[in-house]
Scaffold this active site. Structure first.
Site, PDB file in Angstrom:
ATOM      1  N   HIS A 168      12.621   8.933   1.958  1.00 60.50           N
ATOM      2  CA  HIS A 168      13.323   8.012   2.857  1.00 60.50           C
ATOM      3  C   HIS A 168      13.908   8.733   4.074  1.00 60.50           C
ATOM      4  CE1 HIS A 168      14.692   4.222   3.978  1.00 60.50           C
ATOM      5  NE2 HIS A 168      15.598   3.947   3.044  1.00 60.50           N
TER       6      HIS A 168
ATOM      7  N   ASP B  24      10.831   4.827   6.563  1.00 69.04           N
ATOM      8  CA  ASP B  24      11.736   3.700   6.375  1.00 69.04           C
ATOM      9  C   ASP B  24      11.146   2.713   5.366  1.00 69.04           C
ATOM     10  OD1 ASP B  24      13.568   4.689   8.201  1.00 69.04           O
ATOM     11  OD2 ASP B  24      12.573   3.704   9.904  1.00 69.04           O
TER      12      ASP B  24
END
Length: 499
Positions: A470, A474
């Protein structure tokens, strides 16, 4: 005759190194493949062997100098004098009748400096043919078989099973010729003596390690060296800093204490087996992945009806034309390549404060082997046909199961596919293979009732899982990637139309 000693290939993207230590000085006699010096790069430490037996006549690059790939390091003058040390163990026997040949650790590959002797196929006194397998070494990545360099008799085993040996160690002695006689009792202590002596001498730490220790305020006794003769390397200092030096000192003793069984009866039914080097490396890399990446997993499901129908329709023709079976992995590889073009951050990696986007796909295909999980890499999968992909997967998988993969075949991957479905897994969260930012988990195909156009029908369904970093990917990108894979598999025509 003079032979040049040059800087070997240092590895992917590494163009220069620093001469850290010379193990020999001008005028010293050297045997073929005997270690002359050690080079240090920003990633690995590389030992440079002598290309021939002879005398080290000149050192061109002194310790501390920075050298490029193929730069001249030294010159070795070939001559008969160099053969004397190697032949010394056989001095008691007539030279014409028997000659002693050392069995040395073969080249282990880039960044691998030591191995464990896992199995001896021969015992002292056995007759061996040239190139017959003597033993097997196990590194943290691959297994390496060691062939006999000459025909003769195995007269001494220097490194027993379970022993850890470095890249320049002697494993055994072969006496070639009619006068060969086994002498394990005399050879083993003599071979062990130099090793014991080496452990007691002062060892010069790597220059970069000294600098790193000075910057971190550490002393050499606070860092465990992994280099030759316990030499502290740059990565050892980094490991000590990461672990915390205040807690690092008592940790080895605490870790070494075996877990006590709950009762004497339990102890009699337990079996303690040392982890293989490969398993230790797998454990370390996976834990490092958890500690470093901000890992999340997103899930979806795919209807495999169209892929299964297409495969059933063309599998016989595919096998006849290409000589390889049409499986599901080529469809998934193609679908991932298709999705990676739209969501390139899943195919990227973090390097410090930079994001490195890869305009190619080196696809890692996780494969289970008797010794653990390995991930061979199919290079430039984005430019390969279905047949090329199936052939590459078959060939890499067979080499993985036989323990024949080289380290180069497991490096450089940009994305990974792991198929837990072959073991019956219905759903799981795969763990990232650093420094990659994405891994796709495939699972078992299972018939399930699905609502299609207002009707409940039975369809072959598979759960898909994408684990991603992450920090760079995204949620929108991860979900989009998985949806594109799903769409391509549920309508394979999209792969042809690039939609």
């Amino acid at each position: 005759m003079t032979s040049e000693v040059r800087v070997p290939t240092l590895g992917e993207s590494v163009t220069e190194a620093t001469v850290a230590t010379w193990f020999k000085k001008p005028g010293d006699t050297v045997a073929v493949d005997e270690m002359l010096c050690e080079l240090e790069t920003d990633k690995v430490t590389v030992e440079v062997p002598s290309p021939v037996a002879g005398t080290l006549s000149e050192i061109v690059a002194a310790e501390g100098e920075t050298v490029g790939v193929d730069a001249l390091l030294a010159n070795v003058s070939e001559g008969d004098s160099a053969a004397a040390p190697a032949a010394a163990p056989a001095a008691a026997a007539p030279a014409a009748e028997a000659a002693a040949v050392d069995v040395m650790v073969p080249t282990l590959g880039e960044s691998v400096t030591e191995a464990t002797v896992s199995t001896w196929f021969k015992k002292v006194g056995d007759t061996v043919a040239q190139d017959e397998m003597l033993c097997e070494l196990e590194t943290d990545k691959v297994s390496v078989e060691v062939p006999s360099p000459a025909a003769g008799t195995l007269t001494a085993i220097v490194a027993e099973e379970g022993a850890t040996v470095d890249a320049s160690a002697k494993l055994a002695v072969i006496s070639s010729g009619e006068g060969a006689v086994a002498a394990p009792a005399a050879a083993s202590p003599a071979a062990a003596a130099p090793a014991a002596a080496a452990g007691g001498k002062d060892v010069e730490n790597a220059p970069s390690a000294k600098k790193a220790m000075a910057e971190a305020g550490l002393s050499s006794d606070q860092v465990t060296g992994s280099g030759r003769d316990g030499r502290v390397m740059k990565e050892d200092v980094a490991a000590a800093i990461a672990a915390g030096t205040s807690a690092a000192a008592p940790a080895p003793a605490a870790a070494a204490a075996p877990r006590a069984p709950s009762s004497a009866d339990d102890a009699s039914r337990e079996e303690r087996v040392k982890m293989t080097r490969l398993r230790q490396t797998i454990a370390k890399r996976l834990k490092d992945s958890q500690n470093t990446a901000a890992m999340l997993t997103t899930y979806n499901e795919v209807d495999m009806t169209e892929v299964m129908a297409l495969r059933n329709e063309y599998k016989d023709l595919f096998l006849k034309k290409h000589g390889v079976k049409l499986g599901f992995m080529s469809f998934f590889t193609k679908a991932c390549v298709h999705a990676l073009r739209e969501v390139p951050e899943v195919n990227a990696e973090i390097d410090g404060t930079d994001i490195v986007y890869k305009n190619f796909v080196h696809m890692g295909i996780a494969a289970g082997t008797p010794t653990g999980l390995v991930v061979p890499v199919i290079r430039d999968a984005d430019s390969m046909s279905f047949a090329d992909i199936e052939k590459a997967i078959g060939e890499k998988g067979a080499r993985a199961r036989d323990g024949k993969l080289s380290m180069a075949e497991m490096q450089g991957g940009t994305f990974t596919i792991s198929n837990g479905g072959v073991y019956g897994s219905l759903m799981s969260s795969p763990i990232l293979n650093p420094p990659q930012s994405g891994i796709l988990g495939m699972h078992k195909i299972q018939d399930r009732p699905m609502a299609i156009n207002g009707q409940v029908v039975i369809r072959p369904m598979m759960y898909l899982a994408l684990s991603y970093d992450h920090r760079i990917v995204d949620g929108k990108g991860a979900v989009t990637f998985l949806v594109r894979v799903k769409e391509a598999l549920e309508d394979p025509r999209r792969l042809l139309m690039d939609l």
